[in-house]
Design a protein around this motif. Structure first.
Motif, PDB file in Angstrom:
ATOM      1  N   PHE A  91     151.592  82.898  51.033  1.00 23.78           N
ATOM      2  CA  PHE A  91     150.971  81.647  50.581  1.00 23.78           C
ATOM      3  C   PHE A  91     151.963  80.811  49.777  1.00 23.78           C
ATOM      4  O   PHE A  91     152.259  79.676  50.118  1.00 23.78           O
ATOM      5  N   ILE A  92     152.500  81.369  48.706  1.00 25.41           N
ATOM      6  CA  ILE A  92     153.508  80.687  47.895  1.00 25.41           C
ATOM      7  C   ILE A  92     154.831  81.426  48.072  1.00 25.41           C
ATOM      8  O   ILE A  92     154.926  82.622  47.790  1.00 25.41           O
ATOM      9  N   THR A  93     155.845  80.726  48.559  1.00 26.70           N
ATOM     10  CA  THR A  93     157.160  81.326  48.765  1.00 26.70           C
ATOM     11  C   THR A  93     158.138  80.718  47.767  1.00 26.70           C
ATOM     12  O   THR A  93     158.214  79.492  47.638  1.00 26.70           O
ATOM     13  N   ILE A  94     158.877  81.580  47.080  1.00 26.21           N
ATOM     14  CA  ILE A  94     159.823  81.110  46.072  1.00 26.21           C
ATOM     15  C   ILE A  94     161.236  81.462  46.521  1.00 26.21           C
ATOM     16  O   ILE A  94     161.557  82.631  46.754  1.00 26.21           O
ATOM     17  N   LYS A  95     162.067  80.434  46.651  1.00 26.97           N
ATOM     18  CA  LYS A  95     163.468  80.593  47.027  1.00 26.97           C
ATOM     19  C   LYS A  95     164.334  79.896  45.976  1.00 26.97           C
ATOM     20  O   LYS A  95     163.851  79.087  45.196  1.00 26.97           O
ATOM     21  N   GLY A  96     165.628  80.203  45.997  1.00 27.73           N
ATOM     22  CA  GLY A  96     166.553  79.482  45.138  1.00 27.73           C
ATOM     23  C   GLY A  96     166.689  80.087  43.754  1.00 27.73           C
ATOM     24  O   GLY A  96     166.339  81.236  43.513  1.00 27.73           O
ATOM     25  N   VAL A  97     167.187  79.282  42.828  1.00 26.98           N
ATOM     26  CA  VAL A  97     167.526  79.789  41.496  1.00 26.98           C
ATOM     27  C   VAL A  97     167.076  78.816  40.408  1.00 26.98           C
ATOM     28  O   VAL A  97     166.911  77.611  40.634  1.00 26.98           O
ATOM     29  N   SER A  98     166.876  79.363  39.223  1.00 28.58           N
ATOM     30  CA  SER A  98     166.685  78.593  37.980  1.00 28.58           C
ATOM     31  C   SER A  98     165.431  77.715  37.989  1.00 28.58           C
ATOM     32  O   SER A  98     165.442  76.597  37.472  1.00 28.58           O
ATOM     33  N   HIS A  99     164.337  78.229  38.542  1.00 30.65           N
ATOM     34  CA  HIS A  99     163.079  77.492  38.517  1.00 30.65           C
ATOM     35  C   HIS A  99     162.252  77.883  37.294  1.00 30.65           C
ATOM     36  O   HIS A  99     162.386  78.987  36.753  1.00 30.65           O
ATOM     37  N   VAL A 100     161.345  76.997  36.889  1.00 32.42           N
ATOM     38  CA  VAL A 100     160.340  77.283  35.870  1.00 32.42           C
ATOM     39  C   VAL A 100     158.980  76.919  36.452  1.00 32.42           C
ATOM     40  O   VAL A 100     158.775  75.793  36.927  1.00 32.42           O
ATOM     41  N   ILE A 101     158.040  77.864  36.416  1.00 33.02           N
ATOM     42  CA  ILE A 101     156.710  77.673  36.987  1.00 33.02           C
ATOM     43  C   ILE A 101     155.693  78.005  35.906  1.00 33.02           C
ATOM     44  O   ILE A 101     155.672  79.125  35.391  1.00 33.02           O
ATOM     45  N   LYS A 102     154.835  77.030  35.540  1.00 36.47           N
ATOM     46  CA  LYS A 102     153.949  77.223  34.393  1.00 36.47           C
ATOM     47  C   LYS A 102     152.547  76.681  34.666  1.00 36.47           C
ATOM     48  O   LYS A 102     152.360  75.708  35.389  1.00 36.47           O
ATOM     49  N   ASN A 103     151.559  77.353  34.039  1.00 41.64           N
ATOM     50  CA  ASN A 103     150.191  76.845  33.932  1.00 41.64           C
ATOM     51  C   ASN A 103     149.516  76.643  35.291  1.00 41.64           C
ATOM     52  O   ASN A 103     148.883  75.609  35.547  1.00 41.64           O
ATOM     53  N   ILE A 104     149.626  77.650  36.166  1.00 47.62           N
ATOM     54  CA  ILE A 104     149.038  77.530  37.510  1.00 47.62           C
ATOM     55  C   ILE A 104     148.318  78.825  37.881  1.00 47.62           C
ATOM     56  O   ILE A 104     148.784  79.924  37.563  1.00 47.62           O
ATOM     57  N   TYR A 105     147.205  78.688  38.565  1.00 43.28           N
ATOM     58  CA  TYR A 105     146.471  79.815  39.142  1.00 43.28           C
ATOM     59  C   TYR A 105     146.726  79.792  40.646  1.00 43.28           C
ATOM     60  O   TYR A 105     146.333  78.862  41.337  1.00 43.28           O
ATOM     61  N   PHE A 106     147.395  80.821  41.169  1.00 39.22           N
ATOM     62  CA  PHE A 106     147.652  80.957  42.600  1.00 39.22           C
ATOM     63  C   PHE A 106     146.582  81.870  43.200  1.00 39.22           C
ATOM     64  O   PHE A 106     146.507  83.053  42.860  1.00 39.22           O
ATOM     65  N   ASN A 107     145.777  81.341  44.099  1.00 44.49           N
ATOM     66  CA  ASN A 107     144.641  82.068  44.664  1.00 44.49           C
ATOM     67  C   ASN A 107     144.850  82.269  46.163  1.00 44.49           C
ATOM     68  O   ASN A 107     144.797  81.305  46.939  1.00 44.49           O
ATOM     69  N   GLY A 108     145.064  83.526  46.557  1.00 45.94           N
ATOM     70  CA  GLY A 108     145.230  83.832  47.982  1.00 45.94           C
ATOM     71  C   GLY A 108     143.970  83.655  48.790  1.00 45.94           C
ATOM     72  O   GLY A 108     144.013  83.584  50.034  1.00 45.94           O
ATOM     73  N   ASN A 109     142.800  83.621  48.130  1.00 46.49           N
ATOM     74  CA  ASN A 109     141.525  83.292  48.761  1.00 46.49           C
ATOM     75  C   ASN A 109     141.178  84.205  49.942  1.00 46.49           C
ATOM     76  O   ASN A 109     140.551  83.767  50.914  1.00 46.49           O
ATOM     77  N   ASN A 110     141.638  85.475  49.873  1.00 43.02           N
ATOM     78  CA  ASN A 110     141.384  86.452  50.940  1.00 43.02           C
ATOM     79  C   ASN A 110     141.910  85.966  52.295  1.00 43.02           C
ATOM     80  O   ASN A 110     141.366  86.300  53.344  1.00 43.02           O
ATOM     81  N   LEU A 111     143.001  85.183  52.256  1.00 39.43           N
ATOM     82  CA  LEU A 111     143.607  84.657  53.480  1.00 39.43           C
ATOM     83  C   LEU A 111     145.098  84.967  53.574  1.00 39.43           C
ATOM     84  O   LEU A 111     145.670  84.929  54.661  1.00 39.43           O
ATOM     85  N   ALA A 112     145.730  85.246  52.437  1.00 40.30           N
ATOM     86  CA  ALA A 112     147.186  85.453  52.404  1.00 40.30           C
ATOM     87  C   ALA A 112     147.523  86.934  52.277  1.00 40.30           C
ATOM     88  O   ALA A 112     146.941  87.630  51.442  1.00 40.30           O
ATOM     89  N   THR A 113     148.459  87.411  53.088  1.00 36.84           N
ATOM     90  CA  THR A 113     148.934  88.791  52.945  1.00 36.84           C
ATOM     91  C   THR A 113     149.643  88.952  51.609  1.00 36.84           C
ATOM     92  O   THR A 113     149.441  89.938  50.896  1.00 36.84           O
ATOM     93  N   ASN A 114     150.489  87.997  51.266  1.00 39.89           N
ATOM     94  CA  ASN A 114     151.147  87.950  49.960  1.00 39.89           C
ATOM     95  C   ASN A 114     150.754  86.639  49.288  1.00 39.89           C
ATOM     96  O   ASN A 114     151.028  85.565  49.822  1.00 39.89           O
TER      97      ASN A 114
END
Length: 358
Positions: free
Chosen positions: A198-221
């Motif tokens: 569902f959410i794929t993270i690539k690269g370097v030096s990211h900042v990710i804040k204040n989020i709810y990631f919901n696979g919703n029974n649809l995403a393997t990862n």
């Protein structure tokens, strides 16, 4: 110094005086195209000028650049860039209202210092839990990739996405902070269709804040870190909702033993899914999984078989908490003799075996 101040005042006054309605001045009142915008830019020359686009859709069939001396107001208009080979480059200041400003396959880029952050609403995102906002987030991410040290700021809401990929380097993906993130408050990115990651993270030096990631029974990862991801921080994030047999936070690289290192997780909550079977909340596995730190990691909810499945690599956990219903088999399952796990403080309220060494 007095001369510099004088020039600055002139610049500000020029920017914010009544903007030129370019549709009527340069487009005859009818031409909603890049030709009208180009004519306005040409007429301005190097003079500091403010221009306004009339309400409606402006078709951009040729690439255009708004120079640094022009303030552009797109608060009531949308620039439609249908061809992927065309682009709009904005080097001057732009209004930051949350209307849809851009559409189509073309690229939008911003010059350094002309805006503070990018909003997915500018590409049509709607956080109503109903509208599919995938293309809007992809458009915003494409612009962010050309915006050095830029920030994608997501206002409160529930956004349906088929999938979303964070790429490049030094990007900030920031949700509006409203306190605790729940199903109904804060920023939720919710999976809308069956997908592997569902959410794929690539690269370097990211900042990710204040989020709810919901696979919703649809995403393997629900969240997947891929190859050679380094120096990424997640803070105040909740991750849950993967399918049966899936993983909520998968830190195993796609290529065996590719680098996944120098990750930091602060106040992250991992939950299974009510009624879930065979779920792993956190999975690692690479001999290049090193220098990774978790602060205040909490496992909450039910439906997970394992909270942590650790293969090769090393990680340190500070203030680790396992809730009463957080898993059905093991809190921690270590399946590699080369795994190094440091726990400096923590608590488990589970009644099952907390740690299993295979």
């Amino acid at each position: 110094l007095a001369t510099k101040v004088s020039h600055l005042v002139m610049k500000i006054n020029s920017y914010f005086r009544s903007p030129v309605d370019i549709l009527y001045v340069y487009g005859g009142g009818t031409v909603y195209t890049d030709a009208t915008i180009t004519a306005a830019v040409s007429a301005a020359g190097s003079t500091y000028t403010s221009i306004k686009l009339a309400p409606g859709t402006w078709t951009i069939s040729n690439s255009i650049t708004i120079p640094a001396n022009i303030y552009i107001d797109i608060s009531m208009a949308t620039l439609s860039i249908p061809a992927s080979g065309n682009s709009v480059t904005i080097n001057g200041l732009m209004d930051n209202t949350l209307n849809q400003k851009f559409s189509g396959a073309g690229l939008v880029t911003f010059g350094k210092g002309c805006i503070k952050e990018i909003y997915p609403q500018w590409w049509g995102a709607i956080g109503d839990g109903v509208t599919n906002s995938t293309s809007a987030f992809n458009g915003a991410m494409a612009a962010l990739n050309f915006f050095d040290g830029g920030q994608l700021y997501i206002p409160q809401g529930v956004y349906l996405l088929d999938s979303f990929t964070i790429v490049s380097r030094a990007k900030q993906i920031i949700g509006e902070a409203v306190g605790a993130i729940t199903l109904t408050t804060g920023v939720q990115l919710k999976c809308n269709s069956t997908t592997t990651d569902f959410i794929t993270i690539k690269g370097v030096s990211h900042v990710i804040k204040n989020i709810y990631f919901n696979g919703n029974n649809l995403a393997t990862n629900t969240v997947r870190y891929t190859n050679n991801v380094t120096d990424v921080t997640m803070e105040n994030v909740t991750i849950d909702g993967c399918v049966n047999g899936g993983t909520n936070l998968n830190l195993v690289p796609i290529t065996p033993n590719a680098q996944v290192s120098e990750l930091m997780f602060i106040k992250v909550v991992l939950g299974g899914r009510s009624g879930g079977i065979g779920i792993v909340n956190l999975r690692t596995g690479s001999d290049q999984f090193v220098v990774n730190t978790f602060y205040d990691l909490k496992f909450a909810g039910d439906g997970a078989d394992y909270n942590i499945v650790m293969g090769e690599g090393a990680a340190a956990f500070y203030n680790l908490f396992f809730g009463t219903l957080s898993c059905t088999i093991n809190d921690i399952y270590i399946n590699s003799i080369s795994a190094v796990l440091y726990i400096f403080s923590g608590r488990s309220e589970c009644t099952i075996d907390s740690i299993y060494l295979n």
